[in-house]
Design a protein around this motif. Structure first.
Motif, PDB file in Angstrom:
ATOM      1  N   VAL A 187      32.267 -18.665  53.845  1.00 46.12           N
ATOM      2  CA  VAL A 187      32.851 -18.951  55.158  1.00 46.12           C
ATOM      3  C   VAL A 187      34.210 -19.603  54.966  1.00 46.12           C
ATOM      4  O   VAL A 187      34.404 -20.414  54.048  1.00 46.12           O
ATOM      5  N   GLY A 188      35.140 -19.203  55.829  1.00 46.97           N
ATOM      6  CA  GLY A 188      36.450 -19.858  55.854  1.00 46.97           C
ATOM      7  C   GLY A 188      36.492 -20.796  57.035  1.00 46.97           C
ATOM      8  O   GLY A 188      36.281 -20.362  58.177  1.00 46.97           O
ATOM      9  N   VAL A 189      36.726 -22.090  56.791  1.00 48.82           N
ATOM     10  CA  VAL A 189      36.637 -23.081  57.865  1.00 48.82           C
ATOM     11  C   VAL A 189      37.979 -23.768  58.094  1.00 48.82           C
ATOM     12  O   VAL A 189      38.868 -23.727  57.261  1.00 48.82           O
ATOM     13  N   TYR A 190      38.082 -24.435  59.265  1.00 46.47           N
ATOM     14  CA  TYR A 190      39.323 -25.093  59.658  1.00 46.47           C
ATOM     15  C   TYR A 190      39.684 -26.269  58.756  1.00 46.47           C
ATOM     16  O   TYR A 190      40.825 -26.428  58.339  1.00 46.47           O
ATOM     17  N   GLY A 191      38.701 -27.163  58.531  1.00 43.36           N
ATOM     18  CA  GLY A 191      39.038 -28.400  57.834  1.00 43.36           C
ATOM     19  C   GLY A 191      37.845 -29.046  57.157  1.00 43.36           C
ATOM     20  O   GLY A 191      36.766 -28.455  57.027  1.00 43.36           O
ATOM     21  N   GLU A 192      38.057 -30.296  56.734  1.00 43.34           N
ATOM     22  CA  GLU A 192      37.016 -31.036  56.015  1.00 43.34           C
ATOM     23  C   GLU A 192      35.835 -31.376  56.922  1.00 43.34           C
ATOM     24  O   GLU A 192      34.710 -31.525  56.445  1.00 43.34           O
ATOM     25  N   HIS A 211      41.481 -12.490  47.013  1.00 43.13           N
ATOM     26  CA  HIS A 211      41.860 -12.141  45.637  1.00 43.13           C
ATOM     27  C   HIS A 211      40.838 -12.696  44.641  1.00 43.13           C
ATOM     28  O   HIS A 211      40.425 -12.007  43.699  1.00 43.13           O
ATOM     29  N   GLN A 212      40.406 -13.934  44.858  1.00 40.77           N
ATOM     30  CA  GLN A 212      39.410 -14.539  43.970  1.00 40.77           C
ATOM     31  C   GLN A 212      38.101 -13.764  44.013  1.00 40.77           C
ATOM     32  O   GLN A 212      37.473 -13.538  42.973  1.00 40.77           O
ATOM     33  N   LEU A 213      37.681 -13.365  45.208  1.00 38.74           N
ATOM     34  CA  LEU A 213      36.389 -12.698  45.351  1.00 38.74           C
ATOM     35  C   LEU A 213      36.421 -11.260  44.849  1.00 38.74           C
ATOM     36  O   LEU A 213      35.449 -10.773  44.272  1.00 38.74           O
ATOM     37  N   MET A 214      37.525 -10.585  45.058  1.00 38.41           N
ATOM     38  CA  MET A 214      37.613  -9.183  44.640  1.00 38.41           C
ATOM     39  C   MET A 214      38.081  -9.052  43.192  1.00 38.41           C
ATOM     40  O   MET A 214      37.889  -8.014  42.571  1.00 38.41           O
ATOM     41  N   GLU A 215      38.760 -10.080  42.710  1.00 44.61           N
ATOM     42  CA  GLU A 215      39.265 -10.149  41.328  1.00 44.61           C
ATOM     43  C   GLU A 215      40.393  -9.163  41.049  1.00 44.61           C
ATOM     44  O   GLU A 215      41.126  -9.325  40.090  1.00 44.61           O
ATOM     45  N   ARG A 216      40.525  -8.149  41.867  1.00 45.25           N
ATOM     46  CA  ARG A 216      41.535  -7.154  41.609  1.00 45.25           C
ATOM     47  C   ARG A 216      42.322  -6.781  42.867  1.00 45.25           C
ATOM     48  O   ARG A 216      43.083  -5.828  42.882  1.00 45.25           O
ATOM     49  N   TYR A 217      42.115  -7.577  43.942  1.00 41.46           N
ATOM     50  CA  TYR A 217      42.747  -7.192  45.199  1.00 41.46           C
ATOM     51  C   TYR A 217      44.273  -7.242  45.058  1.00 41.46           C
ATOM     52  O   TYR A 217      44.857  -8.255  44.687  1.00 41.46           O
ATOM     53  N   HIS A 274      50.501  -9.857  54.924  1.00 44.12           N
ATOM     54  CA  HIS A 274      49.586 -10.197  53.837  1.00 44.12           C
ATOM     55  C   HIS A 274      48.652  -9.081  53.374  1.00 44.12           C
ATOM     56  O   HIS A 274      48.069  -9.182  52.299  1.00 44.12           O
ATOM     57  N   PHE A 275      48.518  -8.013  54.168  1.00 49.39           N
ATOM     58  CA  PHE A 275      47.508  -7.011  53.823  1.00 49.39           C
ATOM     59  C   PHE A 275      48.144  -5.636  53.649  1.00 49.39           C
ATOM     60  O   PHE A 275      48.657  -5.048  54.605  1.00 49.39           O
ATOM     61  N   SER A 276      48.112  -5.134  52.426  1.00 50.16           N
ATOM     62  CA  SER A 276      48.704  -3.844  52.108  1.00 50.16           C
ATOM     63  C   SER A 276      47.881  -2.704  52.696  1.00 50.16           C
ATOM     64  O   SER A 276      46.651  -2.691  52.563  1.00 50.16           O
ATOM     65  N   PRO A 277      48.523  -1.717  53.334  1.00 48.22           N
ATOM     66  CA  PRO A 277      47.779  -0.570  53.872  1.00 48.22           C
ATOM     67  C   PRO A 277      47.125   0.272  52.782  1.00 48.22           C
ATOM     68  O   PRO A 277      46.203   1.047  53.064  1.00 48.22           O
ATOM     69  N   ASP A 278      47.579   0.122  51.549  1.00 48.54           N
ATOM     70  CA  ASP A 278      46.980   0.865  50.441  1.00 48.54           C
ATOM     71  C   ASP A 278      45.657   0.268  49.990  1.00 48.54           C
ATOM     72  O   ASP A 278      44.867   0.936  49.312  1.00 48.54           O
ATOM     73  N   HIS A 279      45.412  -0.985  50.346  1.00 49.88           N
ATOM     74  CA  HIS A 279      44.224  -1.674  49.851  1.00 49.88           C
ATOM     75  C   HIS A 279      43.403  -2.310  50.970  1.00 49.88           C
ATOM     76  O   HIS A 279      42.563  -3.156  50.713  1.00 49.88           O
ATOM     77  N   GLY A 321      47.095 -17.548  56.411  1.00 49.27           N
ATOM     78  CA  GLY A 321      47.106 -16.173  55.928  1.00 49.27           C
ATOM     79  C   GLY A 321      47.191 -16.111  54.419  1.00 49.27           C
ATOM     80  O   GLY A 321      46.492 -15.324  53.768  1.00 49.27           O
ATOM     81  N   GLU A 322      48.035 -16.964  53.829  1.00 50.76           N
ATOM     82  CA  GLU A 322      48.171 -17.014  52.371  1.00 50.76           C
ATOM     83  C   GLU A 322      46.902 -17.541  51.719  1.00 50.76           C
ATOM     84  O   GLU A 322      46.465 -17.037  50.672  1.00 50.76           O
ATOM     85  N   GLU A 323      46.299 -18.555  52.338  1.00 46.76           N
ATOM     86  CA  GLU A 323      45.057 -19.114  51.794  1.00 46.76           C
ATOM     87  C   GLU A 323      43.928 -18.085  51.846  1.00 46.76           C
ATOM     88  O   GLU A 323      43.134 -17.969  50.904  1.00 46.76           O
ATOM     89  N   LEU A 324      43.871 -17.332  52.934  1.00 45.67           N
ATOM     90  CA  LEU A 324      42.848 -16.295  53.062  1.00 45.67           C
ATOM     91  C   LEU A 324      43.052 -15.213  52.004  1.00 45.67           C
ATOM     92  O   LEU A 324      42.096 -14.764  51.360  1.00 45.67           O
ATOM     93  N   LEU A 325      44.286 -14.798  51.809  1.00 45.75           N
ATOM     94  CA  LEU A 325      44.573 -13.766  50.814  1.00 45.75           C
ATOM     95  C   LEU A 325      44.188 -14.234  49.413  1.00 45.75           C
ATOM     96  O   LEU A 325      43.641 -13.467  48.616  1.00 45.75           O
ATOM     97  N   HIS A 326      44.441 -15.495  49.127  1.00 43.52           N
ATOM     98  CA  HIS A 326      44.077 -16.063  47.826  1.00 43.52           C
ATOM     99  C   HIS A 326      42.558 -16.031  47.636  1.00 43.52           C
ATOM    100  O   HIS A 326      42.060 -15.683  46.556  1.00 43.52           O
ATOM    101  N   LEU A 327      41.810 -16.370  48.691  1.00 40.14           N
ATOM    102  CA  LEU A 327      40.352 -16.344  48.615  1.00 40.14           C
ATOM    103  C   LEU A 327      39.857 -14.917  48.401  1.00 40.14           C
ATOM    104  O   LEU A 327      38.962 -14.676  47.567  1.00 40.14           O
TER     105      LEU A 327
END
Length: 476
Positions: free
Chosen positions: A244-249, A465-471, A107-112, A457-463
């Motif tokens: 914060v990234g949390v487990y559940g509801e 991306h949202q925060l960086m806008e250009r990740y 999920h994480f590119s070494p370039d970024h 991992g995919e959910e974290l990457l999406h978050l």
């Protein structure tokens, strides 16, 4: 709140008020200490008394919903509006994030991406590594001055129930040089590297907390992952990162109740659990031989923890193996192993052939779960892992605590306060199909609120991306 927690937050907020002018680089040092570690057993006992609050002069937190807003007010003057950095990379603090090589590579590119660690290695898993020691500065003069200032403040409060306590005051004073050194280090790190977002695994340690707070000062969003189930709330709140990234509801509701804004909370699970759902590992017969297990018996993994009622644990294990149906693997908590507090378990092992104690810290708890027919755990993450592995899990509430823990309460009768009741529940499960069906329904309801994310991992990457806008989240 319990009496202790009410007094804890009152004392914490007063401490920050009293020391608010003790600053380095505009950051109040009182915000940077892991506060609960300044409280020893004697002070903790005093804080469990109703009249403790009457001895405080200026408590700033008086109700549950006021916890996070108080700290947000303290950090608000420091924070800048988050900005997009076209050259910014994701900085991952290796300590406590617990992200596997597989997840990083997927999920994480070494370039970024940049890894921050205490290693001098040029890279981790193909990702560039920054050695934190390279960013240190000389802060000795500033530290000496601030240590003297702190001592002068404490001297004015010799009669105070906490500040007049030598352990409390000396713990904070001894930490000041390290806090200042870390603040300077993190400022230098951010000044010398293009960071667009920062990922941390906790804010209990001063490095992670500095990364979050100084990141906010520089307009850099931060995500703090959840490092374990919410038991000791002092380890999870206040929140110093932007998100914060949390487990559940369950956790989302928990934070909202304590005043954290809902938009700062993302239910993304944790990448460390993704491998449970994707794992193709199969039980290895050699494990039974290695641990001297009987393949014809039902194997139960018993995970322990600090502050347990020894009598209840002894009764639980002794009576479980007495009938000959079960054998028990005891996995002591790492803290118990480090303090050499496992004689209770080794004594049981000597008395009973069907009891086996794991003393090797290198043994993977997940391997033990995989090779067990059921898991019996205290109020710990091991119980959650057992549930995610789709094993029957039985929780014992044998701890002595100054607050109530309700995380596992929806497991109904599969969580018990008394060993006899738990033994009956375990025996019933392994002897009747009806009980197994009933358990499955209870488990489903529990996980619905506690953990539903299979691709964290995919959910974290999406978050991110949202925060960086250009990740750029192209795979390696």
């Amino acid at each position: 709140m319990s009496v202790y927690l009410s007094n804890y937050w009152s004392l914490y907020s007063e401490f920050i008020h009293v020391f608010k002018e003790l600053k380095y680089r505009d950051i109040p040092l009182a915000l940077m200490t892991n506060f609960y570690q300044q409280i020893n057993d004697e002070l903790r006992s005093n804080m469990e008394q109703e009249d403790f609050a009457a001895k405080l002069n200026n408590p700033g937190i008086k109700e549950l919903s006021g916890i996070q807003p108080f700290f947000d007010k303290m950090t608000a003057p420091l924070n800048r509006t988050f900005k997009t950095n076209s050259k910014g990379k994701l900085l991952v603090n290796l300590d406590y994030t617990r992200i596997s090589e597989k997840t990083l590579n997927e999920h994480f590119s070494p370039d970024h991406t940049l890894i921050l660690s205490r290693s001098r290695a040029p890279e981790y898993f193909g990702i560039p590594n920054l050695y934190i020691g390279n960013f240190k500065g000389d802060t000795r003069s500033a530290a000496e001055e601030l240590v003297q200032s702190a001592a002068s403040i404490f001297a004015k409060y010799e009669e105070h129930p906490a500040y007049g306590h030598p352990f409390f005051s000396q713990t904070f004073i001894k930490r000041i040089p390290g806090i200042i050194d870390t603040i300077e280090t993190v400022f230098n790190l951010y000044d010398q590297n293009p960071v667009g977002a920062v990922l941390i695994g906790t804010t209990e340690d001063v490095v992670s907390r500095s990364l979050a707070i100084i990141g906010g000062m520089k307009g850099i969003p931060g995500i703090c992952l959840q490092h374990g189930i919410l038991m000791g709330e002092e380890a999870f709140i206040p929140v110093f990162s932007s998100h914060v990234g949390v487990y559940g509801e369950y956790e989302k509701a928990w934070y909202v109740t304590r005043g954290l804004e809902e938009q700062r909370i993302a239910v993304i699970g944790h990448p460390r659990y993704d491998e449970i759902f994707a794992s193709t590992r199969q039980p290895d017969p050699a494990i039974f031989e290695a641990f001297d297990l009987d393949p014809d018996k039902i194997t139960l993994l018993v995970a322990t923890g600090p502050q347990l009622d020894a009598r209840k644990i002894q009764t639980l294990v002794t009576e479980l193996v007495a009938g000959g149906q079960f054998q028990v693997i005891i996995k002591p908590h790492p803290w118990e192993l480090s303090k050499k507090l496992i004689s209770l378990y080794t004594d049981l092992e000597q008395k009973h052939k069907s009891v086996h104690v794991i003393q090797d810290r290198k043994v993977d708890t997940r391997d033990l779960i995989l090779h067990s027919d059921g898991v019996i755990a205290t109020l710990s993450t091991v119980a959650l892992e057992g549930l995610l592995f789709n094993k029957p899990v039985f929780v014992y509430y044998f701890i002595t605590a100054n607050r109530e823990y309700d995380y596992y309460n929806t497991l109904e009768n599969y969580i018990q306060n008394e060993p006899e009741e738990l033994i009956n529940t375990v025996s019933l499960y392994f002897t009747t199909e009806e009980e197994k069906l009933k358990y499955e329904e209870v488990k489903k309801r529990f996980l619905l609120h506690s953990y539903q994310v299979r691709h964290s991992g995919e959910e974290l990457l999406h978050l991110i991306h949202q925060l960086m806008e250009r990740y750029n989240h192209e795979h390696k």
